[in-house]
Motif scaffolding. Structure first.
Motif, PDB file in Angstrom:
ATOM      1  N   MET A   1      -7.763  14.038  16.942  1.00  7.27           N
ATOM      2  CA  MET A   1      -6.784  15.081  17.093  1.00  7.27           C
ATOM      3  C   MET A   1      -5.932  15.127  15.835  1.00  7.27           C
ATOM      4  SD  MET A   1      -4.516  16.114  20.347  1.00  7.27           S
ATOM      5  CE  MET A   1      -3.279  14.909  20.545  1.00  7.27           C
ATOM      6  N   ARG A   2      -5.563  16.306  15.443  1.00  4.23           N
ATOM      7  CA  ARG A   2      -4.734  16.509  14.259  1.00  4.23           C
ATOM      8  C   ARG A   2      -3.353  15.868  14.466  1.00  4.23           C
ATOM      9  NH1 ARG A   2      -4.264  22.346  11.720  1.00  4.23           N
ATOM     10  NH2 ARG A   2      -3.935  21.596   9.637  1.00  4.23           N
ATOM     11  N   LEU A   3      -2.846  15.173  13.454  1.00  2.00           N
ATOM     12  CA  LEU A   3      -1.537  14.531  13.531  1.00  2.00           C
ATOM     13  C   LEU A   3      -0.423  15.526  13.233  1.00  2.00           C
ATOM     14  CD1 LEU A   3      -2.324  11.201  11.646  1.00  2.00           C
ATOM     15  CD2 LEU A   3      -2.221  11.580  14.113  1.00  2.00           C
ATOM     16  N   ASN A   4       0.726  15.330  13.870  1.00  2.00           N
ATOM     17  CA  ASN A   4       1.941  16.114  13.600  1.00  2.00           C
ATOM     18  C   ASN A   4       1.681  17.616  13.605  1.00  2.00           C
ATOM     19  OD1 ASN A   4       3.444  13.700  13.243  1.00  2.00           O
ATOM     20  ND2 ASN A   4       2.612  13.545  11.187  1.00  2.00           N
ATOM     21  N   GLN A   5       1.096  18.092  14.646  1.00  2.19           N
ATOM     22  CA  GLN A   5       0.752  19.504  14.740  1.00  2.19           C
ATOM     23  C   GLN A   5       1.995  20.379  14.874  1.00  2.19           C
ATOM     24  OE1 GLN A   5      -2.638  20.558  17.171  1.00  2.19           O
ATOM     25  NE2 GLN A   5      -2.969  18.383  17.558  1.00  2.19           N
ATOM     26  N   ARG A   6       1.924  21.574  14.351  1.00  2.00           N
ATOM     27  CA  ARG A   6       2.967  22.595  14.463  1.00  2.00           C
ATOM     28  C   ARG A   6       2.282  23.931  14.680  1.00  2.00           C
ATOM     29  NH1 ARG A   6       5.877  19.637  16.095  1.00  2.00           N
ATOM     30  NH2 ARG A   6       6.961  18.062  14.930  1.00  2.00           N
ATOM     31  N   THR A   7       2.938  24.814  15.382  1.00  2.00           N
ATOM     32  CA  THR A   7       2.360  26.138  15.581  1.00  2.00           C
ATOM     33  C   THR A   7       2.165  26.852  14.253  1.00  2.00           C
ATOM     34  OG1 THR A   7       4.555  27.063  16.001  1.00  2.00           O
ATOM     35  CG2 THR A   7       3.249  26.449  17.922  1.00  2.00           C
ATOM     36  N   ALA A   8       3.042  26.575  13.292  1.00  2.00           N
ATOM     37  CA  ALA A   8       2.955  27.228  11.981  1.00  2.00           C
ATOM     38  C   ALA A   8       1.684  26.849  11.218  1.00  2.00           C
ATOM     39  CB  ALA A   8       4.179  26.893  11.143  1.00  2.00           C
ATOM     40  N   ASP A   9       0.962  25.826  11.675  1.00  4.75           N
ATOM     41  CA  ASP A   9      -0.292  25.428  11.031  1.00  4.75           C
ATOM     42  C   ASP A   9      -1.403  26.452  11.265  1.00  4.75           C
ATOM     43  OD1 ASP A   9       0.981  23.086  10.309  1.00  4.75           O
ATOM     44  OD2 ASP A   9       0.090  21.889  11.919  1.00  4.75           O
ATOM     45  N   HIS A  10      -1.194  27.360  12.196  1.00  7.20           N
ATOM     46  CA  HIS A  10      -2.233  28.323  12.574  1.00  7.20           C
ATOM     47  C   HIS A  10      -1.689  29.742  12.433  1.00  7.20           C
ATOM     48  CE1 HIS A  10      -4.492  24.941  14.114  1.00  7.20           C
ATOM     49  NE2 HIS A  10      -3.382  24.542  14.695  1.00  7.20           N
ATOM     50  N   PRO A  11      -2.539  30.682  12.082  1.00 10.97           N
ATOM     51  CA  PRO A  11      -2.076  32.070  11.919  1.00 10.97           C
ATOM     52  C   PRO A  11      -1.613  32.662  13.252  1.00 10.97           C
ATOM     53  CG  PRO A  11      -4.451  31.889  11.477  1.00 10.97           C
ATOM     54  CD  PRO A  11      -3.953  30.520  11.785  1.00 10.97           C
ATOM     55  N   GLU A  12      -0.615  33.536  13.163  1.00 10.37           N
ATOM     56  CA  GLU A  12      -0.132  34.216  14.363  1.00 10.37           C
ATOM     57  C   GLU A  12      -1.281  34.948  15.031  1.00 10.37           C
ATOM     58  OE1 GLU A  12       3.492  36.445  14.330  1.00 10.37           O
ATOM     59  OE2 GLU A  12       4.299  35.208  12.710  1.00 10.37           O
ATOM     60  N   GLY A  13      -1.330  34.852  16.348  1.00 12.20           N
ATOM     61  CA  GLY A  13      -2.378  35.527  17.104  1.00 12.20           C
ATOM     62  C   GLY A  13      -3.655  34.740  17.265  1.00 12.20           C
ATOM     63  N   SER A  14      -3.776  33.605  16.545  1.00 14.01           N
ATOM     64  CA  SER A  14      -4.987  32.790  16.705  1.00 14.01           C
ATOM     65  C   SER A  14      -4.978  32.147  18.092  1.00 14.01           C
ATOM     66  CB  SER A  14      -5.071  31.722  15.621  1.00 14.01           C
ATOM     67  OG  SER A  14      -4.053  30.744  15.801  1.00 14.01           O
ATOM     68  N   ALA A  15      -6.151  31.806  18.573  1.00 11.02           N
ATOM     69  CA  ALA A  15      -6.269  31.237  19.920  1.00 11.02           C
ATOM     70  C   ALA A  15      -5.473  29.942  20.051  1.00 11.02           C
ATOM     71  CB  ALA A  15      -7.737  30.998  20.252  1.00 11.02           C
ATOM     72  N   ILE A  16      -5.547  29.077  19.044  1.00  6.19           N
ATOM     73  CA  ILE A  16      -4.833  27.805  19.117  1.00  6.19           C
ATOM     74  C   ILE A  16      -3.329  28.032  19.111  1.00  6.19           C
ATOM     75  CG2 ILE A  16      -4.323  25.653  17.882  1.00  6.19           C
ATOM     76  CD1 ILE A  16      -7.280  25.565  17.079  1.00  6.19           C
ATOM     77  N   ARG A  17      -2.836  28.858  18.201  1.00 11.18           N
ATOM     78  CA  ARG A  17      -1.387  29.088  18.134  1.00 11.18           C
ATOM     79  C   ARG A  17      -0.873  29.736  19.421  1.00 11.18           C
ATOM     80  NH1 ARG A  17       2.211  31.040  13.096  1.00 11.18           N
ATOM     81  NH2 ARG A  17       4.182  31.218  14.198  1.00 11.18           N
ATOM     82  N   THR A  18      -1.605  30.678  19.941  1.00 14.78           N
ATOM     83  CA  THR A  18      -1.195  31.329  21.193  1.00 14.78           C
ATOM     84  C   THR A  18      -1.118  30.306  22.324  1.00 14.78           C
ATOM     85  OG1 THR A  18      -2.173  33.413  20.472  1.00 14.78           O
ATOM     86  CG2 THR A  18      -1.796  33.150  22.830  1.00 14.78           C
ATOM     87  N   ALA A  19      -2.103  29.412  22.397  1.00 14.21           N
ATOM     88  CA  ALA A  19      -2.104  28.376  23.431  1.00 14.21           C
ATOM     89  C   ALA A  19      -0.967  27.381  23.214  1.00 14.21           C
ATOM     90  CB  ALA A  19      -3.454  27.659  23.449  1.00 14.21           C
ATOM     91  N   GLN A  20      -0.685  27.030  21.955  1.00 13.61           N
ATOM     92  CA  GLN A  20       0.424  26.117  21.665  1.00 13.61           C
ATOM     93  C   GLN A  20       1.764  26.755  22.034  1.00 13.61           C
ATOM     94  OE1 GLN A  20      -0.449  25.292  17.514  1.00 13.61           O
ATOM     95  NE2 GLN A  20      -1.272  23.274  18.026  1.00 13.61           N
ATOM     96  N   GLU A  21       1.928  28.022  21.733  1.00 12.24           N
ATOM     97  CA  GLU A  21       3.170  28.715  22.074  1.00 12.24           C
ATOM     98  C   GLU A  21       3.357  28.792  23.586  1.00 12.24           C
ATOM     99  OE1 GLU A  21       2.598  32.310  19.843  1.00 12.24           O
ATOM    100  OE2 GLU A  21       3.601  31.481  18.060  1.00 12.24           O
ATOM    101  N   ALA A  22       2.270  29.038  24.317  1.00 13.02           N
ATOM    102  CA  ALA A  22       2.343  29.071  25.780  1.00 13.02           C
ATOM    103  C   ALA A  22       2.718  27.693  26.322  1.00 13.02           C
ATOM    104  CB  ALA A  22       1.012  29.533  26.369  1.00 13.02           C
ATOM    105  N   PHE A  23       2.123  26.631  25.758  1.00  9.93           N
ATOM    106  CA  PHE A  23       2.482  25.276  26.179  1.00  9.93           C
ATOM    107  C   PHE A  23       3.965  25.016  25.917  1.00  9.93           C
ATOM    108  CE2 PHE A  23       3.531  20.941  25.193  1.00  9.93           C
ATOM    109  CZ  PHE A  23       3.061  20.259  26.306  1.00  9.93           C
ATOM    110  N   ASN A  24       4.445  25.395  24.743  1.00 15.47           N
ATOM    111  CA  ASN A  24       5.846  25.148  24.404  1.00 15.47           C
ATOM    112  C   ASN A  24       6.792  25.867  25.362  1.00 15.47           C
ATOM    113  OD1 ASN A  24       5.214  23.425  22.299  1.00 15.47           O
ATOM    114  ND2 ASN A  24       5.252  25.047  20.764  1.00 15.47           N
ATOM    115  N   GLN A  25       6.433  27.058  25.796  1.00 20.56           N
ATOM    116  CA  GLN A  25       7.252  27.782  26.776  1.00 20.56           C
ATOM    117  C   GLN A  25       7.289  27.026  28.100  1.00 20.56           C
ATOM    118  OE1 GLN A  25       9.167  30.519  26.715  1.00 20.56           O
ATOM    119  NE2 GLN A  25       8.781  31.009  24.586  1.00 20.56           N
ATOM    120  N   THR A  26       6.140  26.538  28.540  1.00 18.20           N
ATOM    121  CA  THR A  26       6.071  25.776  29.789  1.00 18.20           C
ATOM    122  C   THR A  26       6.846  24.470  29.667  1.00 18.20           C
ATOM    123  OG1 THR A  26       3.912  26.735  30.269  1.00 18.20           O
ATOM    124  CG2 THR A  26       4.498  24.732  31.477  1.00 18.20           C
TER     125      THR A  26
END
Length: 89
Positions: A1-26
């Motif tokens: 697994m990638r260390l020290n992940q941030r949503t900014a590591d992925h382009p807006e609208g990408s599947a991973i960033r969208t899933a990370q943003e949803a997790f952060n909201q939850t």
């Protein structure tokens, strides 16, 4: 697994960033519920359990996603600024 992940590591609208943003909201919702539970509204503790399971499912889904350079994605646990009124249940 990638260390020290941030949503900014992925382009807006990408599947991973969208899933990370949803997790952060939850995750933020869960923390807010726990804060209320430990500050005078103990009924919120039981209500937060469903949110905990939702976060668990989202985290597992993220860890099943592969990043573009190979390692698995995962939750970022980033703070989400509240939008609108605070959660009151």
């Amino acid at each position: 697994m990638r260390l020290n992940q941030r949503t900014a590591d992925h382009p807006e609208g990408s599947a991973i960033r969208t899933a990370q943003e949803a997790f952060n909201q939850t995750y933020w919702k869960m923390l807010q519920m726990l804060e209320q539970a430990f500050n005078g509204n103990p009924a919120m503790l039981g209500m937060s359990v469903g949110t905990m399971y939702a976060a668990q499912g989202q985290a597992r889904s993220l860890m099943a996603m592969l990043d573009d350079d190979g390692p698995a994605a995962g939750p970022t646990f980033e703070y989400i600024a509240p939008r609108g009124p605070r959660l009151v249940l």
